[in-house]
Design a protein around this motif. Structure first.
Motif, PDB file in Angstrom:
ATOM      1  N   VAL A  83      14.518  10.841   1.937  1.00  0.00           N
ATOM      2  CA  VAL A  83      14.565  10.855   0.476  1.00  0.00           C
ATOM      3  C   VAL A  83      13.178  10.634  -0.125  1.00  0.00           C
ATOM      4  CG1 VAL A  83      16.969  10.123   0.348  1.00  0.00           C
ATOM      5  CG2 VAL A  83      15.144   8.402   0.342  1.00  0.00           C
ATOM      6  N   MET A  84      12.230  10.207   0.702  1.00  0.00           N
ATOM      7  CA  MET A  84      10.866   9.968   0.226  1.00  0.00           C
ATOM      8  C   MET A  84       9.992  11.214   0.329  1.00  0.00           C
ATOM      9  SD  MET A  84      11.085   6.939  -0.873  1.00  0.00           S
ATOM     10  CE  MET A  84       9.449   6.308  -1.133  1.00  0.00           C
ATOM     11  N   THR A  85      10.579  12.335   0.735  1.00  0.00           N
ATOM     12  CA  THR A  85       9.855  13.599   0.795  1.00  0.00           C
ATOM     13  C   THR A  85      10.176  14.392  -0.463  1.00  0.00           C
ATOM     14  OG1 THR A  85       9.915  13.648   3.205  1.00  0.00           O
ATOM     15  CG2 THR A  85       9.496  15.735   2.092  1.00  0.00           C
ATOM     16  N   ILE A  86       9.139  14.862  -1.103  1.00  0.00           N
ATOM     17  CA  ILE A  86       9.263  15.600  -2.350  1.00  0.00           C
ATOM     18  C   ILE A  86       8.802  17.034  -2.102  1.00  0.00           C
ATOM     19  CG2 ILE A  86       8.456  15.758  -4.739  1.00  0.00           C
ATOM     20  CD1 ILE A  86       7.759  12.657  -4.355  1.00  0.00           C
ATOM     21  N   VAL A  87       9.655  17.985  -2.441  1.00  0.00           N
ATOM     22  CA  VAL A  87       9.291  19.391  -2.311  1.00  0.00           C
ATOM     23  C   VAL A  87       8.838  19.852  -3.683  1.00  0.00           C
ATOM     24  CG1 VAL A  87      10.096  21.700  -1.693  1.00  0.00           C
ATOM     25  CG2 VAL A  87      11.003  19.694  -0.488  1.00  0.00           C
ATOM     26  N   THR A  88       7.606  20.348  -3.742  1.00  0.00           N
ATOM     27  CA  THR A  88       7.058  20.805  -5.015  1.00  0.00           C
ATOM     28  C   THR A  88       6.921  22.318  -4.994  1.00  0.00           C
ATOM     29  OG1 THR A  88       4.785  20.551  -4.241  1.00  0.00           O
ATOM     30  CG2 THR A  88       5.775  18.663  -5.346  1.00  0.00           C
ATOM     31  N   TYR A 105       2.735  23.002   2.956  1.00  0.00           N
ATOM     32  CA  TYR A 105       4.002  23.658   2.619  1.00  0.00           C
ATOM     33  C   TYR A 105       4.504  23.222   1.241  1.00  0.00           C
ATOM     34  CZ  TYR A 105       4.011  24.498   7.660  1.00  0.00           C
ATOM     35  OH  TYR A 105       3.684  24.864   8.936  1.00  0.00           O
ATOM     36  N   ASN A 106       3.615  22.724   0.408  1.00  0.00           N
ATOM     37  CA  ASN A 106       3.959  22.243  -0.935  1.00  0.00           C
ATOM     38  C   ASN A 106       4.973  21.101  -0.894  1.00  0.00           C
ATOM     39  OD1 ASN A 106       2.283  24.083  -2.434  1.00  0.00           O
ATOM     40  ND2 ASN A 106       3.735  25.676  -1.848  1.00  0.00           N
ATOM     41  N   GLU A 107       4.770  20.211   0.051  1.00  0.00           N
ATOM     42  CA  GLU A 107       5.607  19.023   0.153  1.00  0.00           C
ATOM     43  C   GLU A 107       4.711  17.790   0.185  1.00  0.00           C
ATOM     44  OE1 GLU A 107       9.152  20.907   2.958  1.00  0.00           O
ATOM     45  OE2 GLU A 107       7.485  19.846   3.890  1.00  0.00           O
ATOM     46  N   LYS A 108       5.269  16.676  -0.235  1.00  0.00           N
ATOM     47  CA  LYS A 108       4.565  15.400  -0.132  1.00  0.00           C
ATOM     48  C   LYS A 108       5.572  14.345   0.288  1.00  0.00           C
ATOM     49  CE  LYS A 108       3.002  15.215  -4.255  1.00  0.00           C
ATOM     50  NZ  LYS A 108       2.102  14.802  -5.299  1.00  0.00           N
ATOM     51  N   HIS A 109       5.051  13.321   0.931  1.00  0.00           N
ATOM     52  CA  HIS A 109       5.899  12.219   1.387  1.00  0.00           C
ATOM     53  C   HIS A 109       5.233  10.917   0.995  1.00  0.00           C
ATOM     54  CE1 HIS A 109       8.997  10.355   3.919  1.00  0.00           C
ATOM     55  NE2 HIS A 109       8.059   9.472   4.209  1.00  0.00           N
ATOM     56  N   ILE A 163       0.875  -1.166   0.000  1.00  0.00           N
ATOM     57  CA  ILE A 163       0.000   0.000   0.000  1.00  0.00           C
ATOM     58  C   ILE A 163       0.913   1.216   0.000  1.00  0.00           C
ATOM     59  CG2 ILE A 163      -1.731   1.313   1.283  1.00  0.00           C
ATOM     60  CD1 ILE A 163      -2.740  -1.409   2.380  1.00  0.00           C
ATOM     61  N   VAL A 164       0.646   2.131  -0.899  1.00  0.00           N
ATOM     62  CA  VAL A 164       1.416   3.367  -0.983  1.00  0.00           C
ATOM     63  C   VAL A 164       0.559   4.482  -0.398  1.00  0.00           C
ATOM     64  CG1 VAL A 164       2.550   5.028  -2.526  1.00  0.00           C
ATOM     65  CG2 VAL A 164       2.662   2.555  -3.018  1.00  0.00           C
ATOM     66  N   VAL A 165       1.127   5.201   0.569  1.00  0.00           N
ATOM     67  CA  VAL A 165       0.436   6.317   1.200  1.00  0.00           C
ATOM     68  C   VAL A 165       1.171   7.589   0.794  1.00  0.00           C
ATOM     69  CG1 VAL A 165      -0.319   7.337   3.386  1.00  0.00           C
ATOM     70  CG2 VAL A 165      -0.214   4.849   3.147  1.00  0.00           C
ATOM     71  N   GLU A 166       0.469   8.479   0.124  1.00  0.00           N
ATOM     72  CA  GLU A 166       1.033   9.757  -0.325  1.00  0.00           C
ATOM     73  C   GLU A 166       0.418  10.861   0.539  1.00  0.00           C
ATOM     74  OE1 GLU A 166       1.408  11.692  -4.664  1.00  0.00           O
ATOM     75  OE2 GLU A 166      -0.640  11.592  -3.890  1.00  0.00           O
ATOM     76  N   VAL A 167       1.249  11.441   1.413  1.00  0.00           N
ATOM     77  CA  VAL A 167       0.778  12.468   2.346  1.00  0.00           C
ATOM     78  C   VAL A 167       1.248  13.826   1.849  1.00  0.00           C
ATOM     79  CG1 VAL A 167       0.770  13.237   4.747  1.00  0.00           C
ATOM     80  CG2 VAL A 167       0.992  10.804   4.234  1.00  0.00           C
ATOM     81  N   ASN A 168       0.336  14.797   1.811  1.00  0.00           N
ATOM     82  CA  ASN A 168       0.665  16.162   1.396  1.00  0.00           C
ATOM     83  C   ASN A 168       0.504  17.099   2.580  1.00  0.00           C
ATOM     84  OD1 ASN A 168       0.788  15.789  -1.684  1.00  0.00           O
ATOM     85  ND2 ASN A 168      -1.141  14.831  -1.121  1.00  0.00           N
ATOM     86  N   PRO A 210       7.639   4.721  11.215  1.00  0.00           N
ATOM     87  CA  PRO A 210       8.118   5.924  11.905  1.00  0.00           C
ATOM     88  C   PRO A 210       7.605   7.189  11.214  1.00  0.00           C
ATOM     89  CG  PRO A 210       9.936   4.423  11.412  1.00  0.00           C
ATOM     90  CD  PRO A 210       8.720   3.890  10.710  1.00  0.00           C
ATOM     91  N   LYS A 211       7.283   8.201  11.997  1.00  0.00           N
ATOM     92  CA  LYS A 211       6.849   9.486  11.436  1.00  0.00           C
ATOM     93  C   LYS A 211       8.061  10.132  10.775  1.00  0.00           C
ATOM     94  CE  LYS A 211       4.210  13.612  12.781  1.00  0.00           C
ATOM     95  NZ  LYS A 211       4.853  14.654  12.070  1.00  0.00           N
ATOM     96  N   GLN A 212       7.983  10.395   9.481  1.00  0.00           N
ATOM     97  CA  GLN A 212       9.109  10.928   8.727  1.00  0.00           C
ATOM     98  C   GLN A 212       8.768  12.227   8.014  1.00  0.00           C
ATOM     99  OE1 GLN A 212       9.671   7.476   6.198  1.00  0.00           O
ATOM    100  NE2 GLN A 212      11.433   6.837   7.419  1.00  0.00           N
ATOM    101  N   PHE A 213       7.591  12.776   8.269  1.00  0.00           N
ATOM    102  CA  PHE A 213       7.128  13.908   7.470  1.00  0.00           C
ATOM    103  C   PHE A 213       6.382  14.882   8.352  1.00  0.00           C
ATOM    104  CE2 PHE A 213       3.910  15.473   4.231  1.00  0.00           C
ATOM    105  CZ  PHE A 213       4.799  16.260   3.525  1.00  0.00           C
ATOM    106  N   HIS A 214       6.681  16.163   8.180  1.00  0.00           N
ATOM    107  CA  HIS A 214       6.025  17.224   8.949  1.00  0.00           C
ATOM    108  C   HIS A 214       4.691  17.577   8.285  1.00  0.00           C
ATOM    109  CE1 HIS A 214       5.727  20.726  11.554  1.00  0.00           C
ATOM    110  NE2 HIS A 214       5.385  21.425  10.492  1.00  0.00           N
ATOM    111  N   VAL A 215       3.613  17.266   8.980  1.00  0.00           N
ATOM    112  CA  VAL A 215       2.284  17.554   8.446  1.00  0.00           C
ATOM    113  C   VAL A 215       1.654  18.722   9.190  1.00  0.00           C
ATOM    114  CG1 VAL A 215      -0.019  16.627   8.015  1.00  0.00           C
ATOM    115  CG2 VAL A 215       1.976  15.149   7.770  1.00  0.00           C
ATOM    116  N   SER A 216       1.627  18.632  10.499  1.00  0.00           N
ATOM    117  CA  SER A 216       0.940  19.631  11.324  1.00  0.00           C
ATOM    118  C   SER A 216       1.934  20.475  12.108  1.00  0.00           C
ATOM    119  CB  SER A 216      -0.002  18.928  12.309  1.00  0.00           C
ATOM    120  OG  SER A 216      -0.468  19.845  13.274  1.00  0.00           O
TER     121      SER A 216
END
Length: 167
Positions: free
Chosen positions: A150-155, A27-31, A19-24, A52-58
């Protein structure tokens, strides 16, 4: 704005491979979380993952902790539960449920007509909840850290080009 997308990836035997989870975030980033190693708590009815939490959402949650994610495996409907756990305490829980529909023109048009403002309302709801956390619950607004995975993408935000044409 779409906070999260879930992609069930099936193999040729129609079993879930991952399962692939794409979180946005706002801040124009996705993980991208690729979940392909279910916990021992998993069953034929649901897959359980710890990540593990690897992405800043809130801005009200730091980067500590891990997610426990549970996904139903039934094709007829979806039941997804995500819990953020920090120091053995449940910090946040989110749930998404729904019935499956065939992706075709009729169902797509029906959904667009029934929920025309969903995208706009999503951002309004996010800002409303943030205001509650800041002003009612008096939570501290945390500075956004630099992405480290490396799984965080800045758009880049969409650019509006203004062009004046003269004929």
């Amino acid at each position: 704005f779409n906070p999260v997308n879930f992609y069930y990836c099936y193999n040729e035997q129609e079993n879930i491979d991952c399962i692939v989870v794409e979180v946005n975030n706002t801040y124009n980033e996705k993980h991208i979380y690729i979940l392909d190693n279910p916990d021992n708590n998993s069953s034929e009815q649901e897959l359980v993952f710890q990540q593990p939490k690897q992405f800043h959402v809130s801005p009200f949650n730091n980067m500590n902790g891990y997610y426990q994610m549970t996904f139903s495996t039934a094709i007829s409907g979806i039941n997804i539960n995500i819990t953020l756990i920090r120091d053995n305490v449940k910090i946040m829980h989110a749930r998404l449920t729904g019935d499956s529909k065939e992706l075709n023109t009729k169902n797509l048009l029906y959904t667009l007509v029934k929920y025309p403002l969903t995208g706009l309302l999503t951002m309004i709801r996010i800002f409303k909840e943030a205001a509650k956390l800041k002003f009612i619950k008096k939570m501290v607004f945390l500075k956004k850290p630099q992405p480290t995975s490396v799984m965080t993408i800045v758009t880049a935000p969409p650019k509006l080009h203004h062009r004046i044409s003269m004929f």
